[in-house]
Design a protein around this motif. Structure first.
Motif, mmCIF file in Angstrom:
data_model
loop_
_atom_site.group_PDB
_atom_site.id
_atom_site.type_symbol
_atom_site.label_atom_id
_atom_site.label_comp_id
_atom_site.label_asym_id
_atom_site.label_seq_id
_atom_site.Cartn_x
_atom_site.Cartn_y
_atom_site.Cartn_z
ATOM 1 N N THR A 462 0.801 -1.226 0.000
ATOM 2 C CA THR A 462 0.000 0.000 0.000
ATOM 3 C C THR A 462 0.834 1.277 0.000
ATOM 4 O O THR A 462 0.322 2.340 -0.309
ATOM 5 N N TYR A 492 -3.994 2.076 -3.271
ATOM 6 C CA TYR A 492 -4.486 3.152 -2.416
ATOM 7 C C TYR A 492 -5.945 2.981 -2.011
ATOM 8 O O TYR A 492 -6.463 3.732 -1.205
ATOM 9 N N LYS A 493 -6.619 2.015 -2.646
ATOM 10 C CA LYS A 493 -8.047 1.828 -2.353
ATOM 11 C C LYS A 493 -8.344 0.343 -2.224
ATOM 12 O O LYS A 493 -9.182 -0.208 -2.921
ATOM 13 N N LEU A 497 -11.836 0.601 -0.425
ATOM 14 C CA LEU A 497 -11.849 1.553 0.690
ATOM 15 C C LEU A 497 -11.196 2.850 0.225
ATOM 16 O O LEU A 497 -9.973 2.947 0.135
ATOM 17 N N ASP A 498 -12.022 3.857 -0.107
ATOM 18 C CA ASP A 498 -11.424 5.047 -0.711
ATOM 19 C C ASP A 498 -11.678 6.320 0.095
ATOM 20 O O ASP A 498 -11.599 7.417 -0.432
ATOM 21 N N PHE A 500 -9.917 7.271 2.738
ATOM 22 C CA PHE A 500 -8.737 7.748 3.456
ATOM 23 C C PHE A 500 -7.670 8.264 2.513
ATOM 24 O O PHE A 500 -7.605 7.893 1.344
ATOM 25 N N ASP A 501 -6.751 9.105 3.088
ATOM 26 C CA ASP A 501 -5.541 9.454 2.362
ATOM 27 C C ASP A 501 -4.608 8.242 2.404
ATOM 28 O O ASP A 501 -4.805 7.334 3.219
ATOM 29 N N THR A 504 -3.187 7.116 5.997
ATOM 30 C CA THR A 504 -4.229 6.570 6.877
ATOM 31 C C THR A 504 -4.686 5.212 6.356
ATOM 32 O O THR A 504 -4.868 4.264 7.123
ATOM 33 N N HIS A 505 -4.876 5.139 5.051
ATOM 34 C CA HIS A 505 -5.284 3.888 4.418
ATOM 35 C C HIS A 505 -4.314 2.771 4.759
ATOM 36 O O HIS A 505 -4.706 1.687 5.199
ATOM 37 N N SER A 506 -3.032 3.067 4.619
ATOM 38 C CA SER A 506 -2.026 2.039 4.873
ATOM 39 C C SER A 506 -1.956 1.686 6.352
ATOM 40 O O SER A 506 -1.864 0.518 6.728
ATOM 41 N N TRP A 509 -4.888 -0.609 7.260
ATOM 42 C CA TRP A 509 -4.790 -1.998 6.812
ATOM 43 C C TRP A 509 -3.658 -2.740 7.502
ATOM 44 O O TRP A 509 -3.808 -3.889 7.919
#
Lengths: 902, 80
Positions: A462, A492-493, A497-498, A500-501, A504-506, A509
């Motif tokens: 990610t 990134y998604k 899951l889209d 978050f920046d 945050t996304h990483s 997860w």
């Protein structure tokens, strides 16, 4: 234009100064007078957290997005409030088990697992690459800026190959420098005093340098902060920066960065190194927990002013905001200040690189290379202390080269901060196995390894993979449409899951899979014995009974010593063993079998040099019969708990014994007292009996011998004899009474008694006395009947005794005696008052004692036996009442008693 | 044991205050383009809370907390 050689000379001189400081600190440490053993140096060494990221990157970040640089420093501030709880525990564990690095810590916790240690090392090395490359980028950029001084425009156009690349030279110089610092010799100890001193010095330099830049910009280029901010409304793009709007990802991102930096401050390998491994005294945490946040606060105060000034003074896009700190003084032609600021940036970067490479090289050596080497049969008996050094030096170069590679591949397209955040996310992967591991015994090796692996893979997918895309090494369709066109797998998604920046996304997860795997697998699988032991040792480090019996000693002392010597050199091994013998006060012969605690000692020495997992392998190669089998370990644990149980019980028993002894002592004293009282009683009784007996005998003799006495005399003598024998009888009766009371043999005839009747009867029987002495009697008795449950005769005895006493002490003719009977709801009270001479205060409390008689009355010795009141008291007590006296000398006395109502 | 666990509780409490004060939604209250004495209020707020937090931790972790003598705490007469 600053000559290249000037910049180089300044840089080299600065590094030389660092080296001198380190050398001096090492010398002092060898002499036993450490200069780093105080909370202030400790705090400054933690400030290695502030790297080129802080020095250059924060301004760049602030210039683009306002306060979004701050969570990176607020996080550690928040975390520091828990240092006293969490960090202290980690330090204690690391000290007790001689942990050399974060990989070693995790490996030790999870059953001294080589696999876990190796995995942590790999994650650390790969994860740190962006961070190192960030420093290289910062140093080389700042060098180039200075090199082109004072021209600012030409900086951007640079064509570099590897060999004329400043970054590469910087990497190699730093490598040489780290090698000189951290790996001059291999020690049985894992601490580097000289390095810490140099880092502390660097922290001071960078703080002063950055503050100097800030003060120059704020107060000299502008007239203070209010002047500076008063320009803000004139620039459209700046008005955004004073609110949160500019924050990419908004408050979610703010929260994520706070969380990430909370983890990073403790679990970045270099932070772990300075916080835990290099810590001298765990009490230093107390001060560092607020001094370090204060340092962060100070170094951040001028970030916004500098960013604002840079934005206002330079046309947009001309200058990389990351180097505003340098370019602002340059634009004013401040040569000296510029060089000083450059040095500040250099110290920020070098400090980080030195500690990080040393920490990583220790990990690579101990947890990656050693376990492999030790399995090679051909190396079994070779002196490895030289090899250890070579491996460490090699790994320092390797780490820096990897950092350089990352910089070349990716660095150009990223800002400093976004590169650093990638590393932070990697370091956060160590948080679950450590934090959960030191509080939950159930976390096991499989869980930790799976969690780390899952988190690492998720991180790479990610965050790292997209950075390759952005730098053009992978097709952009990868980011837009996902690998093989699978939209669910867009890095990134992930799974669509889209919201978050990317960071945050990483974080979401990686933490999900990391913690999820760690906990679920730990719950579903079993620990082996060594895991269970290590888990218990780590979690209960503060409340531990040390047990050294994990090893069964079947090795010779000489063998162990040779083993240590292979890694740390013969001299140091000899010294360690003789120190050990000295502290234990024993003589260590080389030929004897080592006992378990010596084997344990050897293992710890070795841990300091090559890490816990490898040390275990090595020691087990020497100690025959290996470590103890599972069954035996469980037995030992059982035994230990049994021993604790026994000692616990023993303690309780001894407490009981103590109590019993005290009780016995009390009883003994009481018995002695009783014995003394008995003796006293007997002698008093004999004395009291002898007096009347003597007079009876004397007068009988007179009568017997003198036949010619007159009738009057004869009668007088006989009446004396009669009176004395009466007294004797009375006395004997009273003594018998008292004896019966005390032995409990009295026959009580309890019945319903009407008290006023009793009083009347008693008064009747003593009425003669009143008449004889002409004493006035006043009776106050209630009209209605008053009932009690009592022995009638005994109560009459008490009343008569009190009244006759009163009469006895009254003056004839004008004496007055009052008998007063009152009742309330629960009890009946009787007062007998006279107007005699009264009883002195000092004697009042003795008046109810046996044979106690009032002595200094003008009448001389009264005619009583001294037993009357004693008997009264016992009778009243038996009836559940109270008896007492009140008297003021010269006025009279009142004897009162109460009895419970029927 | 008792003493140290109450210290721990106090530290955790301080941490919670810090996290609340430095996050949404409390920060959103101050998130306005307003200047106080020439300085944006958001900056002032962040640095003020930050300093307070440091002070709180320092106070909680101070060495040998000695109770002050009682007489000094009683207000001077007439000032009640």
């Amino acid at each position: 234009m600053l000559q290249e050689w000037v910049i180089l000379l300044v840089s080299i001189c600065y590094l030389g100064t660092l080296f001198a400081i380190a050398y001096y600190a090492d010398k002092r440490a060898d002499a036993g007078r450490s200069i780093i053993s105080n909370p202030y140096i400790y705090t400054l060494s933690i400030a290695v957290y502030c790297t080129a990221w802080t020095f250059y990157g924060s301004v760049g970040r602030a210039a683009g997005t306002g306060v979004s640089f701050l969570p990176i420093y607020i996080g550690p501030t928040l975390m520091a409030s828990l240092w006293w709880i969490i960090l202290r525990k980690i330090i204690r564990i690391a000290k007790v088990y001689r942990v050399t690095s974060i990989a070693d810590f995790i490996a030790s916790r999870y059953g001294k697992s080589t696999l876990a240690g190796g995995l942590v090392t790999i994650i650390a090395v790969v994860g740190i690459m962006p961070y190192i490359s960030l420093q290289l980028k910062a140093i080389s950029t700042s060098f180039n800026v200075l090199h082109h001084y004072p021209a600012l425009e030409s900086i951007k156009q640079q064509k570099t190959t590897m060999w004329n690349d400043t970054a590469f030279s910087v990497a190699m110089i730093l490598a040489a420098f780290s090698i000189l610092f951290g790996t001059r010799n291999i020690d049985a100890t894992e601490r580097h005093e000289g390095m810490v001193a140099a880092i502390a010095f660097e922290s001071i330099v960078k703080l002063i340098a950055f503050s100097a830049a800030g003060i120059y910009v704020t107060f000299i280029m502008f007239d203070g902060p209010d002047d500076l901010f008063s320009w803000v409304p004139h620039y459209n793009e700046l008005s955004n920066l004073i609110v949160m709007d500019a924050l990419p990802g908004g408050y979610t991102n703010w929260f994520t960065l706070t969380f990430l930096s909370m983890m990073a401050i403790m679990f970045l390998p270099r932070q772990f190194q300075v916080l835990v491994v290099e810590n001298v005294n765990e009490d230093h945490v107390r001060k560092a927990a607020w001094l370090f946040p204060l340092y962060l606060l100070l170094i951040n105060i001028f970030v916004i002013p500098i960013a604002m000034a840079g934005n206002m003074l330079f046309p947009e896009g001309l200058i990389d905001p990351d180097i505003f700190v340098l370019t602002l003084p340059i634009s004013e032609n401040q040569e000296i200040l510029t060089i000083f600021i450059y040095l500040g940036g250099l110290s920020a970067a070098t400090g980080m690189v030195i500690i990080a490479t040393i920490a990583l090289s220790t990990m690579v050596c101990n947890d990656l290379v050693m376990p492999v080497l030790l399995r090679m049969q051909s190396l079994q008996r070779v002196d490895l202390s030289k090899a250890l050094l070579t491996i460490r030096r090699g790994s320092i170069i390797l780490v820096l080269l990897l950092g350089y590679m990352y910089f070349r591949l990716i660095g150009e397209s990223y800002t400093l901060v976004s590169m650093g955040l990638v590393s932070f996310t990697a370091a956060a992967q160590f948080a679950p196995p450590i934090l959960i591991g030191i509080y939950w015994k159930g976390a096991n090796r499989k869980g930790a390894i799976c969690g780390l692996l899952a988190g690492f893979i998720m991180w790479a997918y990610t965050l790292v993979l997209p950075s390759f895309v952005r730098s053009g090494w992978l097709p952009t369709s990868f980011l837009e449409n996902g690998p093989f066109g699978l939209e669910l797998l867009i890095p990134y998604k992930l799974l669509g899951l889209d919201m978050f920046d990317p960071i945050t996304h990483s974080v979401f997860w990686t933490m999900l899979v990391n913690i999820g795997s760690l906990v679920s697998i730990s719950l579903l699988s079993r620990q082996n014995a060594i895991e269970r032991i290590q888990a218990a040792l780590f979690v209960d480090v503060f409340s531990q009974v040390k047990d050294t019996r994990i090893w069964r000693g079947t090795a010779l002392v000489a063998e162990l010593k040779n083993l240590i010597a292979r890694f740390v050199g013969k001299k140091k091994a000899d010294k360690a063993f003789s120190d050990y013998a000295k502290t234990r006060g024993i003589y260590l012969s080389e030929r004897v079998q080592a006992d378990a605690s010596l084997v344990e000692f050897a293992e710890r020495q070795l841990s300091g040099a090559i890490g816990a997992a490898s040390a275990r392998v090595m020691v087990s190669s020497v100690v025959e019969g290996e470590s103890v089998s599972l069954h035996e370990v469980m037995q030992i644990l059982d035994e230990t708990s049994q021993v604790i149980e026994y000692s616990h019980r023993l303690e309780e028993k001894s407490k009981e014994l103590e109590a019993a002894t005290l009780e016995l002592q009390a009883v003994n004293t009481r018995l002695k007292e009783l014995d003394r009282m008995k003796d006293e009683f007997v002698s008093t009784v004999s004395h009291e009996l002898r007096t009347p007996l003597t007079s009876v005998r004397a007068f009988s003799e007179i009568l017997h011998d003198n036949q010619d006495l007159s009738e009057d005399e004869r009668r007088k003598f006989l009446s004396i004899i009669l009176k004395e024998s009466e007294r004797l009888t009375r006395l004997t009766n009273q003594i018998l009474d008292l004896a019966k009371f005390e032995s409990g043999k009295t026959q009580w005839v309890m019945e319903r008694v009407e008290l006023s009747e009793v009083v009347t009867e008693a008064l009747d029987s003593v009425s003669q006395l009143f008449l004889e002495k002409k004493i006035e009697l006043t009776q106050k008795v209630p009209h209605e009947s008053v009932f009690i449950r009592a022995d009638r005769d005994r109560i009459i005895q008490v009343v008569i005794n009190l009244i006759s006493n009163a009469v006895k002490f009254c003056e004839p003719e004008n004496g007055k005696v009052t008998v007063h009977l009152t009742k309330n709801r629960t009890s009946i009270r009787m007062d007998v008052t006279d107007n005699g001479p009264g009883i002195p205060n000092s004697e009042q409390k003795h008046i109810f004692e046996k044979f106690y008689q009032l002595q200094d009355l003008n009448k001389g010795k009264p005619g009583g036996s001294g037993l009357g009141l004693a008997i009264c008291q016992r009778i009243i007590k038996y009836h559940g009442g109270k008896i007492w006296v009140k008297s003021s000398p010269g006025v009279g006395a009142t004897f009162s008693f109460t009895l419970p109502k029927f | 044991m008792n003493k140290s666990s109450s210290l721990n509780e106090r530290l955790v409490f301080i941490l919670i205050i810090g996290i609340l004060a430095l996050n949404y939604p409390l920060m959103a209250i101050i998130d306005k383009p307003v200047f106080l004495k020439g300085i944006p209020v958001l900056y002032l707020y962040l640095f003020f809370i930050w300093s307070c937090f440091i002070g709180l931790v320092a106070f909680t972790l101070r060495k040998n907390p000695r109770p002050k003598p009682l007489s000094k705490k009683t207000p001077p007469p007439g000032k009640l």
